[in-house]
Every structure is written in C-alpha cells, then in structure tokens.
Write a protein that holds these residues in place. Structure first.
Motif, PDB file in Angstrom:
ATOM      1  N   UNK A 179       0.841  -1.192   0.000  1.00  0.00           N
ATOM      2  CA  UNK A 179       0.000   0.000   0.000  1.00  0.00           C
ATOM      3  C   UNK A 179       0.880   1.246   0.000  1.00  0.00           C
ATOM      4  N   UNK A 180       0.323   2.329  -0.541  1.00  0.00           N
ATOM      5  CA  UNK A 180       1.041   3.593  -0.633  1.00  0.00           C
ATOM      6  C   UNK A 180       0.034   4.732  -0.437  1.00  0.00           C
ATOM      7  N   UNK A 235       5.111  11.039   0.276  1.00  0.00           N
ATOM      8  CA  UNK A 235       4.454   9.752   0.105  1.00  0.00           C
ATOM      9  C   UNK A 235       5.139   8.704   0.957  1.00  0.00           C
ATOM     10  N   UNK A 236       4.361   7.721   1.338  1.00  0.00           N
ATOM     11  CA  UNK A 236       4.840   6.613   2.158  1.00  0.00           C
ATOM     12  C   UNK A 236       4.365   5.342   1.472  1.00  0.00           C
ATOM     13  N   UNK A 237       5.287   4.410   1.259  1.00  0.00           N
ATOM     14  CA  UNK A 237       4.955   3.147   0.601  1.00  0.00           C
ATOM     15  C   UNK A 237       5.348   1.994   1.509  1.00  0.00           C
ATOM     16  N   UNK A 238       4.442   1.087   1.736  1.00  0.00           N
ATOM     17  CA  UNK A 238       4.656  -0.106   2.550  1.00  0.00           C
ATOM     18  C   UNK A 238       5.206   0.198   3.946  1.00  0.00           C
ATOM     19  N   UNK A 239       4.568   1.110   4.703  1.00  0.00           N
ATOM     20  CA  UNK A 239       5.066   1.374   6.056  1.00  0.00           C
ATOM     21  C   UNK A 239       4.984   0.130   6.944  1.00  0.00           C
ATOM     22  N   UNK A 240       3.979  -0.697   6.709  1.00  0.00           N
ATOM     23  CA  UNK A 240       3.868  -2.007   7.349  1.00  0.00           C
ATOM     24  C   UNK A 240       4.081  -2.988   6.204  1.00  0.00           C
ATOM     25  N   UNK A 241       5.274  -3.520   6.105  1.00  0.00           N
ATOM     26  CA  UNK A 241       5.659  -4.268   4.916  1.00  0.00           C
ATOM     27  C   UNK A 241       4.990  -5.629   4.820  1.00  0.00           C
ATOM     28  N   UNK A 242       4.600  -5.947   3.569  1.00  0.00           N
ATOM     29  CA  UNK A 242       4.051  -7.263   3.283  1.00  0.00           C
ATOM     30  C   UNK A 242       5.172  -8.297   3.263  1.00  0.00           C
ATOM     31  N   UNK A 243       4.844  -9.509   3.630  1.00  0.00           N
ATOM     32  CA  UNK A 243       5.838 -10.597   3.639  1.00  0.00           C
ATOM     33  C   UNK A 243       5.478 -11.599   2.541  1.00  0.00           C
ATOM     34  N   UNK A 244       6.523 -12.180   1.955  1.00  0.00           N
ATOM     35  CA  UNK A 244       6.303 -13.185   0.929  1.00  0.00           C
ATOM     36  C   UNK A 244       7.439 -14.194   0.951  1.00  0.00           C
ATOM     37  N   UNK A 245       7.306 -15.209   0.126  1.00  0.00           N
ATOM     38  CA  UNK A 245       8.302 -16.267   0.089  1.00  0.00           C
ATOM     39  C   UNK A 245       7.791 -17.506   0.797  1.00  0.00           C
ATOM     40  N   UNK A 278      10.037  -0.707   2.682  1.00  0.00           N
ATOM     41  CA  UNK A 278       9.329   0.541   2.989  1.00  0.00           C
ATOM     42  C   UNK A 278      10.030   1.672   2.267  1.00  0.00           C
ATOM     43  N   UNK A 279       9.252   2.652   1.819  1.00  0.00           N
ATOM     44  CA  UNK A 279       9.804   3.810   1.123  1.00  0.00           C
ATOM     45  C   UNK A 279       9.156   5.074   1.677  1.00  0.00           C
ATOM     46  N   UNK A 280       9.982   6.086   1.927  1.00  0.00           N
ATOM     47  CA  UNK A 280       9.508   7.395   2.380  1.00  0.00           C
ATOM     48  C   UNK A 280      10.080   8.423   1.423  1.00  0.00           C
ATOM     49  N   UNK A 281       9.235   9.335   0.929  1.00  0.00           N
ATOM     50  CA  UNK A 281       9.695  10.292  -0.073  1.00  0.00           C
ATOM     51  C   UNK A 281       9.066  11.656   0.148  1.00  0.00           C
ATOM     52  N   UNK A 282       9.813  12.684  -0.247  1.00  0.00           N
ATOM     53  CA  UNK A 282       9.334  14.070  -0.236  1.00  0.00           C
ATOM     54  C   UNK A 282       9.922  14.749  -1.455  1.00  0.00           C
ATOM     55  N   UNK A 297      13.151  13.193  -3.194  1.00  0.00           N
ATOM     56  CA  UNK A 297      14.168  12.570  -2.342  1.00  0.00           C
ATOM     57  C   UNK A 297      13.520  11.336  -1.726  1.00  0.00           C
ATOM     58  N   UNK A 298      14.082  10.155  -2.035  1.00  0.00           N
ATOM     59  CA  UNK A 298      13.492   8.892  -1.595  1.00  0.00           C
ATOM     60  C   UNK A 298      14.440   8.160  -0.649  1.00  0.00           C
ATOM     61  N   UNK A 299      13.861   7.578   0.386  1.00  0.00           N
ATOM     62  CA  UNK A 299      14.626   6.753   1.311  1.00  0.00           C
ATOM     63  C   UNK A 299      13.933   5.401   1.405  1.00  0.00           C
ATOM     64  N   UNK A 300      14.601   4.383   0.878  1.00  0.00           N
ATOM     65  CA  UNK A 300      14.115   3.014   0.955  1.00  0.00           C
ATOM     66  C   UNK A 300      14.880   2.317   2.068  1.00  0.00           C
ATOM     67  N   UNK A 301      14.191   1.509   2.848  1.00  0.00           N
ATOM     68  CA  UNK A 301      14.819   0.803   3.970  1.00  0.00           C
ATOM     69  C   UNK A 301      16.064   0.048   3.492  1.00  0.00           C
ATOM     70  N   UNK A 302      17.182   0.255   4.183  1.00  0.00           N
ATOM     71  CA  UNK A 302      18.422  -0.438   3.875  1.00  0.00           C
ATOM     72  C   UNK A 302      19.201   0.112   2.699  1.00  0.00           C
TER      73      UNK A 302
END
Length: 181
Positions: A47-48, A64-74, A83-87, A103-108
């Motif tokens: 979600x975003x 914008x905020x993308x996947x603040x509560x991240x989905x799990x798979x595998x 998760x991504x945070x951008x302004x 300016x985007x900040x993706x986890x890790x």
C-alpha cells in the motif's frame, strides 16, 4: 543486460482526489510478484499513500509513504517488501512543462534523488523522462490523452537489469474542467 529468468510484476489500483483547493490526497494498493527459476514464485500485497500541496501557482510539494507495514512473501514469509519514504518539489511554469525533484529513502538503501520532467507539445501527447541517482537509472515515455483516459508507455534503463518496459492506464472520472493531469 539482466537475467532473462528473473521476472517481477506489479499490479496496482490507486485513487486520488482533491481535499480542498490546494491539497490532493491519494492511495494505491498493489500486488507484487517475483519469479526466479529454481526458487519459484512469490507475491505480497502493498500500500502507498501521498499528499500533494500547491504552495503557489507554479510550485508544488508532496510526500508519500509506501509499505510502512511491509508485506511478507516467500516460502517461509521471511522476505519483506521494502518501505519507502519520499518528499519532493515540483515546478510548473506553464500548462506545457513540469519538472520535479524527489528525495526517496528506501529501507536499507542510501537516499535516492529522482529528477523528472514532462512536456506537452500537443493536447493529446505528453513526453516524459527522468533519472535516479542511486543506481543511475534513466527512464523515458510518452502519454496519450484520450478524453477521460490516459495511456502511458515507458521504459527504464538500469545498468545491470537492462531495459524494462511499462504500461499505465489512468481514468479521470470528473469532468474535464475539474480533472488535473
């Protein structure tokens, strides 16, 4: 370039609307699927959400905020969607040209700066392009406006993954004088 067996698909559905004269809000839900030979396929929901504020007639700012509560798979549900945070800021000196910086900040990952532009030489044609600093990714595309529908075709060029095509279809449900591009 790239690995021919690797496949990543993202299917999404979003909705945006005005929340006052100068504020727009939007939500997007997606399903991301990965396929890798020898490992199988996995998918997860994401979600975003975002806000866009018109600061002046020509300047915009958004977050914008993308996947603040991240989905799990595998197989073991151990992989996470990042998760991504951008302004960012946008400048539209006319109805024909727009440029933005995000300016985007993706986890890790380190901070990524994206610069994009859009030029509208004809009422039915949009030309776009941009780049991202983190992995030297470039993209270009064209959009075709047909009444209340817009079809965007684009491609990205990544140093390791090669060319990736994309398709986006947008529908405007409001009348033309109220719809924004």
């Amino acid at each position: 370039g790239g690995f021919t067996g690797y496949s990543e698909n993202i299917f999404s559905l979003g909705y945006g609307r005005m929340a006052g004269e100068k504020l727009s809000v939007g939500m997007n839900f997606c399903y991301q699927q990965l396929r890798i030979p020898g490992y199988g396929a996995a998918g997860a929901m994401g979600a975003e959400a975002g806000l866009l504020l018109q600061l002046t007639k020509e300047f915009y700012s958004g977050i914008r905020v993308k996947n603040p509560v991240t989905g799990r798979y595998g197989k073991d549900r151990q992989e996470r969607m990042p998760s991504l945070y951008a302004a960012g800021f946008g400048y539209a000196p006319s109805a024909f040209f727009y440029v933005s910086t995000e300016f985007r900040k993706t986890a890790g990952q380190p901070v990524n700066i994206a610069v994009n532009f859009q030029y509208r030489p004809l009422a039915i044609l949009l030309l776009r392009g941009g780049m991202e600093t983190a992995a030297s990714v470039y993209w270009a595309g064209a959009g075709f406006v047909l009444k209340k529908c817009r079809l965007d075709l684009f491609t990205t060029a990544h140093p390791q993954l090669g060319l990736t095509p994309g398709l986006q279809v947008l529908f405007h449900f409001k009348t033309k004088e109220h719809a924004t591009e």
